[in-house]
Write a protein that holds these residues in place. Structure first.
Motif, PDB file in Angstrom:
ATOM      1  N   PHE A 198      17.543  47.851  64.082  1.00 38.76           N
ATOM      2  CA  PHE A 198      17.941  48.841  63.086  1.00 38.76           C
ATOM      3  C   PHE A 198      17.789  50.262  63.643  1.00 38.76           C
ATOM      4  CE2 PHE A 198      17.109  51.773  59.638  1.00 38.76           C
ATOM      5  CZ  PHE A 198      18.203  51.535  58.819  1.00 38.76           C
ATOM      6  N   HIS A 199      16.628  50.521  64.299  1.00 34.37           N
ATOM      7  CA  HIS A 199      16.340  51.881  64.780  1.00 34.37           C
ATOM      8  C   HIS A 199      17.331  52.317  65.855  1.00 34.37           C
ATOM      9  CE1 HIS A 199      12.613  50.817  62.796  1.00 34.37           C
ATOM     10  NE2 HIS A 199      12.411  52.113  62.660  1.00 34.37           N
ATOM     11  N   TYR A 200      17.578  51.435  66.825  1.00 35.38           N
ATOM     12  CA  TYR A 200      18.446  51.804  67.943  1.00 35.38           C
ATOM     13  C   TYR A 200      19.896  51.959  67.479  1.00 35.38           C
ATOM     14  CZ  TYR A 200      14.634  50.891  71.254  1.00 35.38           C
ATOM     15  OH  TYR A 200      13.446  50.934  71.951  1.00 35.38           O
TER      16      TYR A 200
ATOM     17  N   ILE B 207      11.695  53.293  75.998  1.00 37.18           N
ATOM     18  CA  ILE B 207      11.539  54.601  75.342  1.00 37.18           C
ATOM     19  C   ILE B 207      10.245  54.679  74.524  1.00 37.18           C
ATOM     20  CG2 ILE B 207      12.937  54.069  73.291  1.00 37.18           C
ATOM     21  CD1 ILE B 207      14.058  57.106  74.261  1.00 37.18           C
ATOM     22  N   ASN B 208       9.857  53.535  74.008  1.00 37.39           N
ATOM     23  CA  ASN B 208       8.620  53.509  73.231  1.00 37.39           C
ATOM     24  C   ASN B 208       7.411  53.869  74.085  1.00 37.39           C
ATOM     25  OD1 ASN B 208       8.542  53.057  70.483  1.00 37.39           O
ATOM     26  ND2 ASN B 208       7.042  51.420  70.841  1.00 37.39           N
ATOM     27  N   ASN B 209       7.393  53.311  75.318  1.00 36.69           N
ATOM     28  CA  ASN B 209       6.307  53.646  76.247  1.00 36.69           C
ATOM     29  C   ASN B 209       6.340  55.134  76.585  1.00 36.69           C
ATOM     30  OD1 ASN B 209       5.401  51.116  76.320  1.00 36.69           O
ATOM     31  ND2 ASN B 209       6.101  50.636  78.399  1.00 36.69           N
TER      32      ASN B 209
ATOM     33  N   PRO C 296       2.824  57.833  55.391  1.00 36.89           N
ATOM     34  CA  PRO C 296       4.019  58.669  55.578  1.00 36.89           C
ATOM     35  C   PRO C 296       4.597  58.544  56.987  1.00 36.89           C
ATOM     36  CG  PRO C 296       2.077  60.035  55.305  1.00 36.89           C
ATOM     37  CD  PRO C 296       1.614  58.630  55.230  1.00 36.89           C
ATOM     38  N   PHE C 297       3.788  58.017  57.913  1.00 36.55           N
ATOM     39  CA  PHE C 297       4.248  57.906  59.302  1.00 36.55           C
ATOM     40  C   PHE C 297       4.713  56.498  59.656  1.00 36.55           C
ATOM     41  CE2 PHE C 297       1.335  61.547  59.293  1.00 36.55           C
ATOM     42  CZ  PHE C 297       2.172  62.517  59.837  1.00 36.55           C
ATOM     43  N   GLY C 298       4.922  55.653  58.644  1.00 41.39           N
ATOM     44  CA  GLY C 298       5.363  54.294  58.930  1.00 41.39           C
ATOM     45  C   GLY C 298       4.175  53.405  59.255  1.00 41.39           C
TER      46      GLY C 298
ATOM     47  N   ALA D 286       4.650  48.377  64.540  1.00 40.28           N
ATOM     48  CA  ALA D 286       5.384  48.650  65.785  1.00 40.28           C
ATOM     49  C   ALA D 286       6.237  49.914  65.708  1.00 40.28           C
ATOM     50  CB  ALA D 286       6.283  47.462  66.111  1.00 40.28           C
ATOM     51  N   THR D 287       6.642  50.313  64.492  1.00 43.36           N
ATOM     52  CA  THR D 287       7.522  51.488  64.412  1.00 43.36           C
ATOM     53  C   THR D 287       6.791  52.729  63.915  1.00 43.36           C
ATOM     54  OG1 THR D 287       8.194  50.927  62.176  1.00 43.36           O
ATOM     55  CG2 THR D 287       9.593  50.106  63.975  1.00 43.36           C
ATOM     56  N   ILE D 288       5.455  52.674  63.917  1.00 44.73           N
ATOM     57  CA  ILE D 288       4.714  53.855  63.447  1.00 44.73           C
ATOM     58  C   ILE D 288       5.102  55.070  64.301  1.00 44.73           C
ATOM     59  CG2 ILE D 288       2.633  53.500  64.855  1.00 44.73           C
ATOM     60  CD1 ILE D 288       1.055  54.305  62.256  1.00 44.73           C
ATOM     61  N   CYS D 289       5.172  56.213  63.659  1.00 45.92           N
ATOM     62  CA  CYS D 289       5.641  57.420  64.345  1.00 45.92           C
ATOM     63  C   CYS D 289       4.754  57.754  65.555  1.00 45.92           C
ATOM     64  CB  CYS D 289       5.603  58.590  63.354  1.00 45.92           C
ATOM     65  SG  CYS D 289       5.888  60.184  64.116  1.00 45.92           S
ATOM     66  N   PRO D 290       5.329  57.813  66.753  1.00 50.75           N
ATOM     67  CA  PRO D 290       4.501  58.119  67.930  1.00 50.75           C
ATOM     68  C   PRO D 290       4.075  59.589  67.974  1.00 50.75           C
ATOM     69  CG  PRO D 290       6.809  57.916  68.553  1.00 50.75           C
ATOM     70  CD  PRO D 290       6.749  57.587  67.099  1.00 50.75           C
TER      71      PRO D 290
ATOM     72  N   GLN E 168      -1.477  68.007  63.923  1.00 54.61           N
ATOM     73  CA  GLN E 168      -2.093  69.158  64.594  1.00 54.61           C
ATOM     74  C   GLN E 168      -1.224  70.407  64.457  1.00 54.61           C
ATOM     75  OE1 GLN E 168      -4.902  68.229  64.824  1.00 54.61           O
ATOM     76  NE2 GLN E 168      -5.658  67.632  66.837  1.00 54.61           N
ATOM     77  N   GLU E 169       0.086  70.241  64.565  1.00 54.07           N
ATOM     78  CA  GLU E 169       0.931  71.447  64.510  1.00 54.07           C
ATOM     79  C   GLU E 169       0.969  72.031  63.092  1.00 54.07           C
ATOM     80  OE1 GLU E 169       5.082  70.935  65.681  1.00 54.07           O
ATOM     81  OE2 GLU E 169       5.101  68.880  64.968  1.00 54.07           O
ATOM     82  N   ILE E 170       0.922  71.154  62.083  1.00 55.96           N
ATOM     83  CA  ILE E 170       0.898  71.685  60.705  1.00 55.96           C
ATOM     84  C   ILE E 170      -0.444  72.398  60.479  1.00 55.96           C
ATOM     85  CG2 ILE E 170       0.982  71.084  58.250  1.00 55.96           C
ATOM     86  CD1 ILE E 170       2.715  68.650  59.068  1.00 55.96           C
TER      87      ILE E 170
END
Ligand code: HEM
Length: 504
Positions: free
Chosen positions: A100-102, A125-127, A436-438, A441-445, A452-454
């Protein structure tokens, strides 16, 4: 004259009846209750799209915690009980999370498949994401972001007589501008030879990003980008600016982009433009959720005097402990990862703001027919069906989060004012209570960098500026439901606020 439309009408009705008799899926033994919807192909998509939360709650009341809906030609099994999330994620061997993601990424950004098994690229790409967004790489990302935020927020020669007056601006517009510019510089580096032109270029990119992002939900739903001429042009211009030859001229390009530029991907069949489109996918992922998340964190903090007071005290103390002072003499403030990690009040404010505004859809495709075993019973799932979690149901569940629609800045703090991690449903402690980050396996990397940026943004806003809402008791703007499923929902309307450089 009347005969032609009448004949067509009858043909349509006949087709629809035939579809009802032969075309729709019938629920089989052991499968979840099924909602086919009344429209061929779309199924329940219109109702789901109009208000996903209400649609899912209505089906939950009708069918219980597990049910299947036809959406855009796919059969989607919704698992709505947060106590079952852990069990669902244990079925990883039956799930294809890439498909689905790709496919979605290829459709939206215009590159071919990035799945190495399709032979276009050898990159895992995940790595790459994990290696360049987490661990040691996170330090340099955060360091660059803190510097870039200050570069954007507090330009050289600041403050001058003009800048010590109150400035009124839309808060969402402000967050968009500052986070986009600082985030772009952090990922794609700076052009040291053309400093002035660089600002114009990024602001131009920002306009193109907005145009493209506006149609993103439609692209995910399957509409081709060529339907949207302006968005198509905007996407092409954005990608053009991310071609290898342009990036090579930039300094301090992040590890994430550098690694992908010089990857020894000898089998890659991607040309320069196609590679640039994959960079654009990274730009989108890094901005599309972070910008609204920054807005909600700032808005909720300013709107709640208690939150504002607690956050200000925490930030002032952190700065004092770090032995630093705010100044306008060109020495940027710097807080290390560790110092940023020790700000539980800001953490709680951000978490609570994201809990209230997040509407992500966690999706897996079934690789084969299998049986999904949950606590109370099991369900048969067919190959190519989709298993979906919609964590907004959990985030707004009054049993887990009492008074769920109210912003409580200290909701994620325990009695010792440390981060709270114990939340219950039906008397059982939840493993998954904030998503909110999933998940899995598909958790937001990029989730650690995002927080940190927020946090850095809030810290700098509190340290450098006096902040006020133009209208003290302003109503919370509604969430833009048209983006439900994609992550953090932006506000439907902007909120005016005032900021003024602090007298030091
Ligand atoms: C508040 C900000 C953010 C939120 C809420 C967020 C949320 C998400 C979600 C929900 C997903 C999809 C997970 C799934 O499908 O289950 C995702 C994927 C992703 N995010 Fe984030 N994200 C944020 C910020 C960032 C940042 C700052 C970066 C990078 C710098 C980033 C990079 C990515 C990438 C690369 C993916 C795709 C991963 C893959 O498909 O393998 N995100 N994010």
């Amino acid at each position: 004259m009347v005969a032609i439309p009448l004949t067509w009408g009858m043909v349509m009705v006949l087709c629809w009846c035939l579809w009802l008799i032969f075309g729709i899926r019938r629920r089989q033994m052991g499968e979840p209750p099924l909602e086919n919807g009344l429209i061929p192909y779309l199924g329940c998509a219109l109702k789901f799209g109009a208000n996903p939360l209400e649609f899912l709650r209505a089906n939950q009341r009708k069918h219980g915690h597990v049910f299947t809906c036809k959406l855009m030609g796919k059969y989607v099994h919704f698992i709505t009980n947060s106590l079952s999330y852990q069990k669902v994620l244990c079925h990883g061997k039956y799930f294809d999370w890439k498909k689905f993601h790709y496919t979605t990424s290829a459709k939206a950004f215009g590159h071919r498949s990035i799945d190495p098994s399709d032979g276009n690229t050898t990159e895992n790409i995940n790595n790459t994401f994990i290696k360049t967004l987490q661990g040691d790489a996170l330090n340099s990302l955060c360091e660059a972001m803190m510097e870039n935020l200050q570069l954007v927020m507090i330009p050289l020669g600041f403050p001058n007589s003009k800048s010590t007056a109150w400035v009124t601006e839309g808060m969402y517009a402000f967050c968009y501008r500052v986070m986009f510019e600082a985030g772009y510089l952090t990922l794609f580096g700076r052009d040291l030879t053309k400093q002035d032109a660089q600002k114009m270029l990024i602001l131009n990119n920002l306009d193109n990003f907005k145009q493209f992002d506006k149609v993103f939900p439609a692209l995910v739903a399957g509409l081709p980008i060529h339907v949207f001429k302006t968005a198509y042009k905007a996407r092409e211009k954005l990608a053009e600016g991310l071609k290898h030859e342009k990036l090579c001229l930039r300094d301090q390009v992040s590890e994430l982009i550098r690694l992908r530029m010089f990857l020894n991907d000898t089998l890659s069949t991607f040309d320069d433009m196609e590679k640039a489109r994959t960079h654009l996918a990274v730009l989108w992922a890094s901005q599309a959720n972070t910008i609204p998340a920054t807005f909600w964190s700032l808005f909720q903090m300013i709107r709640n005097p208690e939150a504002m007071k607690a956050a200000t005290e925490e930030v002032n103390k952190a700065l004092e402990n770090a032995g630093q002072k705010v100044s306008f003499d060109g020495n940027p403030i710097y807080l290390s990862q560790m110092q940023l990690n020790e700000l539980p009040i800001l953490d709680s404010i951000i978490k609570e703001a994201l809990r209230l505004s997040s509407a992500s859809l966690n999706i897996r495709t079934a690789k084969e027919d299998f049986t999904l075993h949950l606590e109370d019973r099991s369900y048969n799932i067919r190959k190519d069906d989709i298993i979906a979690l919609y964590p907004q149901l959990m985030h707004l569940d009054p049993e887990i989060y009492p008074d769920p629609l109210t912003f409580k800045y200290d909701r994620y703090l325990d009695e010792n004012k440390k981060t709270k991690t114990t939340f219950y449903s039906n008397g059982t402690k939840l493993k998954y209570y904030y998503m909110p980050f999933g998940s899995g396996a598909t958790i937001c990397p990029g989730r650690l960098f995002a927080v940190q940026e927020i946090k850095q943004f809030l810290i700098l806003m509190l340290l450098y500026f006096d902040l006020e809402l133009v209208e003290n008791h302003v109503k919370c703007p509604p969430l833009d439901q048209s983006r439900a499923g994609l992550g953090i929902l932006p506000p439907l309307n902007d909120i005016e606020f005032k900021y003024k450089v602090k007298h030091l």
